[in-house]
Design an enzyme around this catalytic site. Structure first.
Site, mmCIF file in Angstrom:
data_model
loop_
_atom_site.group_PDB
_atom_site.id
_atom_site.type_symbol
_atom_site.label_atom_id
_atom_site.label_comp_id
_atom_site.label_asym_id
_atom_site.label_seq_id
_atom_site.Cartn_x
_atom_site.Cartn_y
_atom_site.Cartn_z
ATOM 1 N N TYR C 37 43.047 3.041 -47.368
ATOM 2 C CA TYR C 37 42.097 3.893 -48.056
ATOM 3 C C TYR C 37 40.899 4.150 -47.144
ATOM 4 O O TYR C 37 40.323 3.231 -46.599
ATOM 5 C CB TYR C 37 41.628 3.188 -49.335
ATOM 6 C CG TYR C 37 41.188 4.143 -50.410
ATOM 7 C CD1 TYR C 37 42.039 4.497 -51.439
ATOM 8 C CD2 TYR C 37 39.925 4.718 -50.387
ATOM 9 C CE1 TYR C 37 41.659 5.376 -52.431
ATOM 10 C CE2 TYR C 37 39.532 5.598 -51.366
ATOM 11 C CZ TYR C 37 40.392 5.926 -52.383
ATOM 12 O OH TYR C 37 39.993 6.802 -53.355
ATOM 13 N N HIS C 193 35.617 5.477 -60.299
ATOM 14 C CA HIS C 193 36.460 4.922 -59.241
ATOM 15 C C HIS C 193 36.594 3.398 -59.349
ATOM 16 O O HIS C 193 37.222 2.772 -58.501
ATOM 17 C CB HIS C 193 35.893 5.261 -57.857
ATOM 18 C CG HIS C 193 36.170 6.666 -57.431
ATOM 19 N ND1 HIS C 193 35.185 7.602 -57.228
ATOM 20 C CD2 HIS C 193 37.335 7.309 -57.172
ATOM 21 C CE1 HIS C 193 35.728 8.747 -56.864
ATOM 22 N NE2 HIS C 193 37.027 8.606 -56.824
ATOM 23 N N ARG C 223 39.957 16.362 -48.878
ATOM 24 C CA ARG C 223 40.670 15.183 -48.403
ATOM 25 C C ARG C 223 42.029 15.150 -49.085
ATOM 26 O O ARG C 223 42.251 15.855 -50.074
ATOM 27 C CB ARG C 223 39.914 13.893 -48.684
ATOM 28 C CG ARG C 223 39.842 13.517 -50.161
ATOM 29 C CD ARG C 223 39.051 12.242 -50.366
ATOM 30 N NE ARG C 223 39.822 11.055 -50.015
ATOM 31 C CZ ARG C 223 40.519 10.320 -50.895
ATOM 32 N NH1 ARG C 223 40.541 10.656 -52.173
ATOM 33 N NH2 ARG C 223 41.183 9.241 -50.510
ATOM 34 N N GLU C 265 47.910 14.694 -53.370
ATOM 35 C CA GLU C 265 46.800 15.434 -53.964
ATOM 36 C C GLU C 265 45.940 16.022 -52.859
ATOM 37 O O GLU C 265 45.457 15.287 -51.990
ATOM 38 C CB GLU C 265 45.908 14.507 -54.786
ATOM 39 C CG GLU C 265 46.536 14.013 -56.056
ATOM 40 C CD GLU C 265 45.604 13.049 -56.804
ATOM 41 O OE1 GLU C 265 45.986 12.641 -57.907
ATOM 42 O OE2 GLU C 265 44.525 12.706 -56.275
ATOM 43 N N LYS C 317 48.960 1.718 -57.092
ATOM 44 C CA LYS C 317 49.682 2.981 -57.160
ATOM 45 C C LYS C 317 50.943 2.874 -58.026
ATOM 46 O O LYS C 317 51.654 3.864 -58.194
ATOM 47 C CB LYS C 317 50.044 3.459 -55.748
ATOM 48 C CG LYS C 317 48.811 3.928 -54.951
ATOM 49 C CD LYS C 317 49.171 4.310 -53.519
ATOM 50 C CE LYS C 317 47.930 4.642 -52.683
ATOM 51 N NZ LYS C 317 47.300 5.924 -53.048
#
Lengths: 200, 323, 346
Positions: C37, C193, C223, C265, C317
């Site tokens: 990440y 988040h 991003r 995404e 995930k």
């Protein structure tokens, strides 16, 4: 017992302290009364002349009533539940002026629901004083059916509305005044998950 | 990306003297079409060049036209006879038909649209962002009230325009008639959910902020904007450690302008000590900082570890910056 | 000419697939053989012709079917589209942005005519011809945000900017990677988040927020993010987790190629002019493992990324249950040869 911050959405509570302002509204339940009494020790003279106390004793709070009355607030209200007090609170907010300061103490369920009403009235959450006292029981919203289960003490918990077995997350919504509950065995609902009492 | 924001090429469509101190400038896009939409409270940075090829001076000015009008932008500039000359340049040299470069609008003084009511307090030329904000709110049935103080009737820039547009929502106070904003009473009578906006001279901003804080207004409900103009001062020498350069900051030059003149481009959005973009670390110093910004905390000012080169200066033997 | 819109489903019989041309334009998210990440934000400027970045708001062959799926989700659960009262102006900003960009990028499919506040919008693929007054709620069948996002691919989050933070105060979210708009609406950048592991400690969100707060008009940024989905299901919401969660138990070595999808995404970040709010369009692209494996480089690299992914991220995930099966399947496509740097297929 102080609440440990776990994730960034999990509310962290402080210690009530007197704020500059023209009116002071205290909303508390059960042991939350102790936070008001502690604040009173450091409050300037006459502080409670412009104060209102809304107190929900619940099962364990009757013993504080005399001490709260002794603070001689301008107004005192004692009610059976935060739900019963909400119409009164909404009326107070609707007619209040800037300069009103809000102090919430007691269980997370009470702090959350009183704050929810305050947010609707245009009070910014960061200007509200909060202090957690008493039970760690949670309000949990089932993300699937949207029903709220009150006073949750176990992990996981069965949704009181749809019956799914919910993992109680630390993810918290001020708008809903609730923690998030997500089906814990969604991938395989035949999986058995042990239930533990963790939020006391 | 460039150091500031995207640039707009504009042509001066009109120059209108408003009173003895204030002149209004109208900009239209040089290539025709429309300018970008903006939100009330936004400013643009205007590039001023004494002559072709000269290093530009860059000053921020609040947009005062209605955000609904994208045919042109207008700004109002108050003449400052003792400043570094930016406003004098605008007053004396800029003529209709001139081509100029301005930045895209940037808003560091935005309305909080959650507010049940917007209470605005303006002093002098601080009225300009409120011209745009009131137009924006009026077009969306927003609830606002403006209290505006000025020295004399002849200097009451746009006081008459506002009174005509918004009637009782506008309250004017003439200093020379002894009229004063009754601030404590005004603040205590506002409904819950009101937000407060202040733009004007620094002492007025401090007065309103302090009174509001003492009256129990949470800081989230109090908004203010005050661009500092870079002040002239004694020349000083600076070492830029990263780019390995030694520069001298002239009497009429800001530290940021001197850094740019040496070919180093720190980012910026306001050049007025507000946006925080050009914040620069101090590697070492021997002397006294003259902080003029509204960005760094008092603690940071005292620490001697940071400086805002757009508005702050230095006096002393040596200053080494991480640039 | 124009785009040939496919008729397909993202539920029940799952007829979604990518045409060969679309496979080549897939925004593969890994520029090297491992993943962590990070704040991988870059300016959102137009990319090569034929790529998903050719236009800043991308419309592709799945447009018509994705909009049909969105309508089904909203009919079942209207809470997927919400706007707090102060966000209406930002909704108009978004409507302007999406109409303008779609009409600019795809004039054969969309037309916008503006005469002052009198606007005329024609959306040919969906058969819409709408005259309305910009800023007048009574002239559209929905609020401005809902109206235009029922005609735009991807989820949209609108963020109010105040007190040095971004607040998720409006959005439409029907193709999400397991997060709930209804629960998160009203939260600030750090709060929504909060459930992401590892990143807070690394200061990722503090740096990302600082960058986003300073995004100015005319300078959007973007991003890529990714996860995996079993079956080409757009609506992987927590609301319906108990309905799609069981899909994760159905992966076998035989069906990986058709059932397992990489889900990417493309998130972009735009300053909105009238409201000074920001909008984050989150555009979702799906690709089957069989489709992905038509690029040798992509298959090799995805194998290495998945194999070496830290356990916390795999759990977050939701890959835990089927990761070994997929890694084993991809291993057959990884001959150990080095991969070239960058995103594109070889």
């Amino acid at each position: 017992m102080p609440i440990e911050p776990t994730i960034k959405s999990r509310p962290v509570y402080g210690t009530l302290s007197p704020q500059p302002g023209t009116d002071h509204l205290f909303i508390a339940d059960a042991e939350g009364a102790e936070a008001i009494l502690d604040l009173a020790k450091s409050a300037p003279p006459g502080f409670f002349d412009a104060a209102e106390i809304v107190f929900i004793p619940r099962a364990s709070g009757d013993g504080y009533l005399a001490a709260l009355h002794a603070l001689k607030p301008a107004r005192f209200y004692e009610g059976p539940s935060i739900g019963a007090a909400l119409p009164r609170l909404k009326q107070t907010f609707a007619t209040a002026h800037m300069g009103l300061r809000l102090y919430l103490s007691g269980t997370e369920g009470l702090i959350g629901q009183a704050m929810q009403a305050a947010l609707d009235a245009g009070i910014d959450h960061s200007s509200i004083q909060t202090e957690h006292r008493g039970s760690l029981a949670r309000r949990v919203q089932c993300v699937h059916c949207k029903g709220v289960t009150e006073d949750v003490t176990t992990q996981p918990v069965t949704c009181s509305h749809c019956g799914l077995l919910l993992l109680v997350r630390d993810h918290y919504s001020r708008r809903l005044a609730a923690f998030q509950g997500v089906c814990i065995n969604a991938e395989d609902q035949s999986e058995k998950v042990p239930v533990e009492e963790v939020f006391r | 990306m460039s150091a500031g924001t995207t640039k707009l090429d504009v042509t001066v469509a009109d120059v209108v003297p408003v009173n003895e101190l204030v002149t209004r400038f109208h900009f239209r896009p040089t290539n025709g079409g429309h300018l970008p939409t903006f939100s009330g409270g936004a400013h643009v940075v205007v590039e001023m060049r004494e002559h072709e090829g000269a290093t530009p001076r860059l000053n921020p000015y609040s947009l005062m036209s209605s955000p609904l009008n994208t045919a042109e932008y207008t700004i109002s500039v108050r003449r400052d006879d003792v400043g570094r000359g930016g406003s004098l340049f605008m007053h004396r040299q800029v003529k209709p038909g001139d081509r100029m470069v301005i930045s895209y609008p940037v808003n560091l003084f935005s309305l909080d649209l959650r507010a049940k009511k917007h209470l605005m307090i303006a002093g002098g030329i601080g009225i300009t962002p409120f011209m745009a904000q009131t137009a924006q709110l009026a077009s969306s049935s927003g609830n606002f009230e403006l209290h505006y103080a000025c020295r004399t009737a002849s200097l009451f820039t746009y006081g008459d325009v506002l009174a005509e547009r918004y009637g009782k929502r506008i309250h004017l106070y003439h200093d020379d008639r002894g009229e004063k904003i009754e601030l404590a009473r005004l603040l205590a009578s506002q409904p819950l959910g009101t937000h407060l906006y202040i733009c004007g001279p620094a002492p007025m901003i401090d007065w309103v902020r302090n009174t509001a804080a003492a009256s129990g207004w949470p800081s989230e409900t109090v908004h203010y904007e005050h661009f500092s103009a870079p002040k002239p001062g004694l020349p000083f020498d600076v070492t830029l450690a990263v780019s390995d350069k030694k520069i001298r900051v002239g009497e009429q030059q800001s530290l940021l302008e001197a850094i740019e003149a040496a070919g180093v481009d720190p980012p910026y959005l306001c050049r007025g000590g507000v946006c925080g973009q050009c914040e620069t670390n101090v590697i070492s110093s021997d002397g006294k900082f003259l902080h003029n910004d509204h960005w760094l905390s008092e603690e940071e000012h005292r620490s001697g570890k940071k400086i805002m080169p757009c508005v702050s200066r230095f006096e002393g033997r040596s200053l080494v910056l991480e640039r | 000419m124009g785009i040939q819109f496919r008729t397909e489903t993202f539920r029940d019989d799952f007829t979604f697939r990518n045409s060969p041309e679309h496979i080549r334009r897939f925004p593969f998210p890994f520029h090297e053989d491992s993943y962590m990440y990070a704040v991988n934000i870059e300016p959102h400027v137009p990319g090569p012709k034929g790529s998903v970045l050719e236009n800043l708001i991308d419309v592709d062959e799945h447009y018509v079917s994705e909009m049909a799926d969105r309508a089904l989700v909203l009919a079942e659960d209207p809470l997927r589209c919400q706007s707090l009262p102060h966000m209406t102006l930002a909704g108009w900003d978004l409507l302007e942005l999406l109409m303008t960009e779609q009409a600019k990028g795809y004039p054969e499919h969309f037309t916008l005519t503006r005469d002052g506040d009198n606007w005329h919008w024609i959306n040919r693929p969906l058969g819409i011809d709408q005259k309305f007054v910009f800023g007048d709620l009574s002239t559209l069948p929905y609020g401005p945000m809902e109206y235009i996002t029922r005609q735009s691919q991807g989820d949209f989050c609108i963020l109010d900017q105040r007190d040095g933070n971004l607040w998720m105060d409006a959005g439409i979210v029907t193709t999400q990677a397991d997060w709930s708009l209804d629960f998160d609406i009203g939260m600030n950048f750090f709060e929504w988040h909060a459930p992401v592991p590892l990143a807070h400690e690394k200061g990722v969100f503090t740096r990302a927020l600082k960058f986003l707060l300073n995004i100015q008009q005319g300078q959007p940024a973007r991003r890529l993010n990714w996860t995996m989905t079993i079956n080409p299901r757009l609506d992987t919401s927590p609301e319906n987790f108990h309905k799609w969660g069981p899909d994760r138990t159905t992966v076998t070595p035989e069906n990986v190629g058709q059932k397992v999808h990489l889900r990417v995404e493309l998130q972009s970040f735009w300053r909105l002019p009238r409201s000074n709010a920001m909008v984050f369009p989150i555009r979702c692209y799906l690709i089957k493992m069989d489709e992905l494996a038509t690029s040798k480089k992509w298959a090799r690299r995805l194998h290495r990324v998945l194999r070496d992914l830290p356990e916390e991220l795999a759990t977050y995930k939701g890959l835990t249950r089927y990761r070994p099966t997929v890694v084993e399947w991809l291993a057959k496509h990884d001959d150990g040869a080095p991969t070239s740097s960058g995103f594109g297929p070889d």
